[in-house]
Scaffold this active site. Structure first.
Site, PDB file in Angstrom:
ATOM      1  N   GLY A  47       0.904  -1.282  -0.017  1.00 51.80           N
ATOM      2  CA  GLY A  47      -0.002   0.006  -0.120  1.00 51.80           C
ATOM      3  C   GLY A  47       0.727   1.159   0.159  1.00 51.80           C
ATOM      4  O   GLY A  47       1.932   1.175   0.386  1.00 51.80           O
ATOM      5  N   GLN A  52       2.868  10.033   1.242  1.00 45.64           N
ATOM      6  CA  GLN A  52       4.128   9.222   1.147  1.00 45.64           C
ATOM      7  C   GLN A  52       5.199   9.521   0.020  1.00 45.64           C
ATOM      8  O   GLN A  52       5.977   9.384   0.003  1.00 45.64           O
ATOM      9  CB  GLN A  52       4.188   7.709   1.271  1.00 45.64           C
ATOM     10  CG  GLN A  52       3.730   7.213   2.835  1.00 45.64           C
ATOM     11  CD  GLN A  52       3.410   5.698   2.976  1.00 45.64           C
ATOM     12  OE1 GLN A  52       2.360   5.269   2.312  1.00 45.64           O
ATOM     13  NE2 GLN A  52       4.361   4.999   3.305  1.00 45.64           N
ATOM     14  N   CYS A 101       6.240  -0.176   7.218  1.00 44.14           N
ATOM     15  CA  CYS A 101       5.629   0.874   6.265  1.00 44.14           C
ATOM     16  C   CYS A 101       6.893   1.324   5.453  1.00 44.14           C
ATOM     17  O   CYS A 101       8.201   1.307   5.959  1.00 44.14           O
ATOM     18  CB  CYS A 101       5.359   2.214   7.087  1.00 44.14           C
ATOM     19  SG  CYS A 101       4.761   3.490   6.466  1.00 44.14           S
ATOM     20  N   LEU A 102       6.673   1.706   4.199  1.00 46.55           N
ATOM     21  CA  LEU A 102       7.680   2.121   3.356  1.00 46.55           C
ATOM     22  C   LEU A 102       8.431   3.623   3.794  1.00 46.55           C
ATOM     23  O   LEU A 102       9.528   3.592   3.492  1.00 46.55           O
ATOM     24  CB  LEU A 102       7.149   2.334   1.980  1.00 46.55           C
ATOM     25  CG  LEU A 102       6.731   0.919   1.277  1.00 46.55           C
ATOM     26  CD1 LEU A 102       6.130   1.297  -0.119  1.00 46.55           C
ATOM     27  CD2 LEU A 102       7.880   0.177   1.077  1.00 46.55           C
ATOM     28  N   HIS A 143      -4.205   1.104   7.891  1.00 46.47           N
ATOM     29  CA  HIS A 143      -2.682   1.696   8.133  1.00 46.47           C
ATOM     30  C   HIS A 143      -2.698   2.676   7.017  1.00 46.47           C
ATOM     31  O   HIS A 143      -2.046   3.950   7.254  1.00 46.47           O
ATOM     32  CB  HIS A 143      -1.942   0.496   7.920  1.00 46.47           C
ATOM     33  CG  HIS A 143      -0.257   0.925   7.389  1.00 46.47           C
ATOM     34  ND1 HIS A 143       0.810   0.588   8.421  1.00 46.47           N
ATOM     35  CD2 HIS A 143       0.407   1.670   6.522  1.00 46.47           C
ATOM     36  CE1 HIS A 143       1.903   1.127   7.953  1.00 46.47           C
ATOM     37  NE2 HIS A 143       1.685   1.821   6.840  1.00 46.47           N
ATOM     38  N   GLU A 144      -3.078   2.596   5.558  1.00 44.04           N
ATOM     39  CA  GLU A 144      -2.911   3.579   4.795  1.00 44.04           C
ATOM     40  C   GLU A 144      -3.977   4.744   5.066  1.00 44.04           C
ATOM     41  O   GLU A 144      -3.665   6.000   4.673  1.00 44.04           O
ATOM     42  CB  GLU A 144      -3.407   2.995   3.091  1.00 44.04           C
ATOM     43  CG  GLU A 144      -2.536   1.885   2.968  1.00 44.04           C
ATOM     44  CD  GLU A 144      -1.036   2.127   2.923  1.00 44.04           C
ATOM     45  OE1 GLU A 144      -0.571   3.358   2.762  1.00 44.04           O
ATOM     46  OE2 GLU A 144      -0.040   1.219   3.117  1.00 44.04           O
ATOM     47  N   HIS A 147      -2.551   7.215   7.078  1.00 41.85           N
ATOM     48  CA  HIS A 147      -1.497   8.517   6.496  1.00 41.85           C
ATOM     49  C   HIS A 147      -2.184   9.611   6.156  1.00 41.85           C
ATOM     50  O   HIS A 147      -1.657  10.444   5.985  1.00 41.85           O
ATOM     51  CB  HIS A 147      -0.955   7.629   5.390  1.00 41.85           C
ATOM     52  CG  HIS A 147       0.325   6.703   5.760  1.00 41.85           C
ATOM     53  ND1 HIS A 147       1.488   7.126   6.304  1.00 41.85           N
ATOM     54  CD2 HIS A 147       0.575   5.478   5.239  1.00 41.85           C
ATOM     55  CE1 HIS A 147       2.400   6.230   6.273  1.00 41.85           C
ATOM     56  NE2 HIS A 147       1.871   5.003   5.723  1.00 41.85           N
TER      57      HIS A 147
HETATM   58 NI    NI Z   1       2.573   3.220   5.797  1.00 41.08          NI
END
Ligand code: NI
Length: 189
Positions: A47, A52, A101-102, A143-144, A147
């Site tokens: 995701g 991000q 998480c990226l 989670h997304e 953000h």
């Molecule tokens: Ni994340």
């Protein structure tokens, strides 16, 4: 085009993202969505939220399909979410599970979240959609969506746990990390 992924510590990850309107349904947005898919796939994420990649708008791409062997609910889960709104299901149970998480390379922590949610959103063509999601797919979505309200998953961990990973977090803030994708760290103070 591959986009750099903004790292923990960058203020854009703490901003409240703006909703999209019908006027945003244009080529510029389609190009951003295509770039986000490419960036997510290149970095092997499941995701990616627009903040991000430095865009403070309510837009998410996600695809947990590669995890379907272990999490059947993730089969065919490729989705573009515009202005998603989520609510826990009435019979949802809190479940703890590992997340990464990226924007926080090299880190994973256990996070407690409701296991079932309801979501309404617009797809990439601004068509309204609604659905119920459970298990790991519900976790990816939550989670997304975090953000989009300026939250990251470590906001859900205990202060003690956060203290224990403090030096790792500081390294991310300073951009002292190595990972297989391009990143952008917080502006130097
Ligand atoms: Ni994340």
């Amino acid at each position: 085009m591959l986009l750099p992924i903004y790292l923990y510590g960058h203020p854009v990850l703490r901003a409240t993202a703006e909703p999209l309107t019908a006027e945003d349904n244009n080529d510029e947005l389609r190009s951003l969505i295509a770039d986000m898919w490419e960036t997510m796939e290149h970095s092997e994420g499941v995701g990616l939220a627009a903040p991000q990649v430095g865009e403070s708008i309510r837009l998410v791409v996600l695809d947990g399909s590669a995890l379907a062997e272990h999490y059947p609910e993730c089969a065919d889960s490729r989705m573009c979410l515009i202005n998603p709104e989520i609510t826990p299901a009435e019979d949802a149970q809190p479940v703890s599970y590992e997340e990464g998480c990226l924007s926080l390379p090299g880190l994973s922590e256990t996070v407690k979240r409701p296991d079932k949610i309801h979501m309404s959103w617009l797809d990439e063509n601004f068509q309204p959609k609604e659905g119920d999601f459970s298990g790991f797919l519900a976790r990816i979505i939550q989670h997304e969506c975090d953000h989009l309200i300026g939250k990251v998953y470590i906001d859900h961990i205990s202060p003690i746990r956060k203290q224990l990973i403090k030096s790792k977090l500081n390294n991310i803030v300073r951009g002292r990390i190595s990972c297989g994708y391009r990143t952008k760290s917080a502006p130097k103070k």
